[in-house]
Write a protein that holds these residues in place. Structure first.
Motif, short mmCIF file in Angstrom:
data_model
loop_
_atom_site.label_atom_id
_atom_site.label_comp_id
_atom_site.label_asym_id
_atom_site.label_seq_id
_atom_site.Cartn_x
_atom_site.Cartn_y
_atom_site.Cartn_z
N GLY A 190 0.81 -1.21 0.00
CA GLY A 190 0.00 0.00 0.00
C GLY A 190 0.84 1.25 0.00
O GLY A 190 2.01 1.24 -0.39
N ASP A 203 -3.60 3.81 2.36
CA ASP A 203 -4.32 2.87 1.49
C ASP A 203 -3.54 1.55 1.51
O ASP A 203 -2.48 1.44 0.90
CB ASP A 203 -4.43 3.42 0.08
CG ASP A 203 -5.34 2.57 -0.81
OD1 ASP A 203 -5.72 1.47 -0.36
OD2 ASP A 203 -5.65 3.01 -1.92
N THR A 205 -3.56 -2.88 1.34
CA THR A 205 -4.24 -4.08 0.85
C THR A 205 -3.58 -5.31 1.45
O THR A 205 -2.38 -5.51 1.31
CB THR A 205 -4.18 -4.17 -0.68
OG1 THR A 205 -4.80 -3.01 -1.25
CG2 THR A 205 -4.91 -5.41 -1.17
N LYS A 207 -3.62 -9.42 1.51
CA LYS A 207 -4.06 -10.63 0.81
C LYS A 207 -3.59 -11.86 1.57
O LYS A 207 -2.43 -11.97 1.94
CB LYS A 207 -3.49 -10.66 -0.61
CG LYS A 207 -4.01 -9.56 -1.52
CD LYS A 207 -3.42 -9.69 -2.91
CE LYS A 207 -3.93 -8.60 -3.84
NZ LYS A 207 -3.34 -8.73 -5.20
N GLN A 214 -11.34 -12.70 -1.00
CA GLN A 214 -11.03 -11.36 -1.48
C GLN A 214 -10.07 -10.68 -0.50
O GLN A 214 -10.07 -10.99 0.69
CB GLN A 214 -12.31 -10.52 -1.63
CG GLN A 214 -13.31 -11.09 -2.61
CD GLN A 214 -12.79 -11.07 -4.04
OE1 GLN A 214 -12.00 -10.20 -4.40
NE2 GLN A 214 -13.22 -12.03 -4.84
N ILE A 217 -9.07 -4.44 2.33
CA ILE A 217 -8.60 -3.11 1.92
C ILE A 217 -8.85 -2.13 3.07
O ILE A 217 -9.96 -2.03 3.58
CB ILE A 217 -9.33 -2.63 0.65
CG1 ILE A 217 -9.06 -3.61 -0.50
CG2 ILE A 217 -8.87 -1.23 0.27
CD1 ILE A 217 -9.86 -3.31 -1.74
N LYS A 219 -8.43 1.83 4.24
CA LYS A 219 -8.17 3.20 3.82
C LYS A 219 -8.40 4.14 4.99
O LYS A 219 -9.36 3.99 5.74
CB LYS A 219 -9.07 3.61 2.65
CG LYS A 219 -8.78 2.85 1.36
CD LYS A 219 -9.62 3.38 0.22
CE LYS A 219 -9.30 2.64 -1.07
NZ LYS A 219 -10.07 3.18 -2.22
N HIS A 233 -13.68 -6.54 3.58
CA HIS A 233 -13.09 -7.88 3.66
C HIS A 233 -14.15 -8.92 3.35
O HIS A 233 -15.35 -8.64 3.32
CB HIS A 233 -12.49 -8.13 5.05
CG HIS A 233 -13.50 -8.11 6.15
ND1 HIS A 233 -14.21 -9.22 6.52
CD2 HIS A 233 -13.91 -7.09 6.95
CE1 HIS A 233 -15.02 -8.90 7.51
NE2 HIS A 233 -14.87 -7.62 7.79
#
Length: 239
Positions: A190, A203, A205, A207, A214, A217, A219, A233
């Motif tokens: 990020g 920002d 992310t 994984k 998914q 994320i 922010k 999420h």
């Protein structure tokens, strides 16, 4: 320096004699020790070298008829701002293959450090171990990997890239990754934008393919005392 200790029971039909000897030679940097009893006999020899270009410690232990040996040293070579260390660690034991760890460590003014080692004898195949540390004004990173076989590699990397656009504006790019032979286990990437005394925007992310369908994320926006956080999420996969 010499030290001796002996214990016995004179006149007894049972052998209970115990003795302990210790000799330390400061000049030659060597030591010898011995232990004797009716049940066990053991001796230990050691040597030390402490020069500027070489540090070495050697030990030999003999227990009854079994011999164990440890040899360790590191050669040090300096060239300009670069220092190269060549360490070796070897261990021998009865009835088994010796274990050896050999490699190099290269240091560049303590800002960049790179290591490359090979471990043999501990497993069926030679294990390659690598590591790298970067400490510059624009990047801080630490990475390591262990390769048990060409396609069996475990690795991790953590880094922060710093982009100073102006005196009052800074952009930071963090990253954290863990990989296994099956693929990426964890990935966090990020950015963060900071404007001095004005705002901070993030920002990120995350994984985790084995647990999440998914990515997560995150922010954030810090502006004049207000902070907004959005997290998106998915549910964990059913096993």
């Amino acid at each position: 320096m010499v030290a001796q200790l002996a214990l016995d029971t004179p006149g007894s039909k049972t052998d209970r004699a115990l003795s302990l000897d210790f000799v330390l030679n400061h000049k030659d940097k060597k030591l010898e020790a011995g232990f004797t009893s009716p049940w066990k006999k053991a001796s230990l020899k050691g040597a030390l070298q402490n020069d500027k270009a070489r540090k070495e410690v050697n030990l030999i232990l003999i227990s009854d008829k079994d011999e164990y040996a440890l040899k360790s040293f590191v050669n040090i070579a300096e060239k300009g701002s670069e220092t190269t260390y060549t360490p070796v660690l070897e261990f021998r034991r009865p009835g088994a293959e010796g274990i050896a760890l050999k490699g190099t460590i290269i240091s560049e003014e303590n800002e960049d450090i790179e290591a490359d080692f090979k471990l043999s004898g501990a497993t069926e195949k030679t294990v390659n171990i690598k590591g790298k540390y970067v400490n510059s004004n624009k990047m801080k990173s630490l990475s390591a990997s262990v390769a048990i076989a060409p396609k069996n590699v475990y690795s991790t990397t953590a880094s922060i890239t710093i982009d100073q656009k102006k005196k009052t504006i800074t952009k930071v790019l963090p990253s954290f990754v863990i990989k296994t032979p099956e693929g990426t286990l964890v990935s966090l990437t990020g950015s963060a934008d900071y404007r001095k005394a004005k705002s901070l925007k993030t920002d990120l992310t995350l994984k985790m393919d084995r647990l999440l369908k998914q990515p997560i994320i995150i922010k954030g926006n810090l502006n004049r005392g207000f902070y907004f956080l959005i997290v998106i999420h998915s549910k964990a996969e059913k096993v």
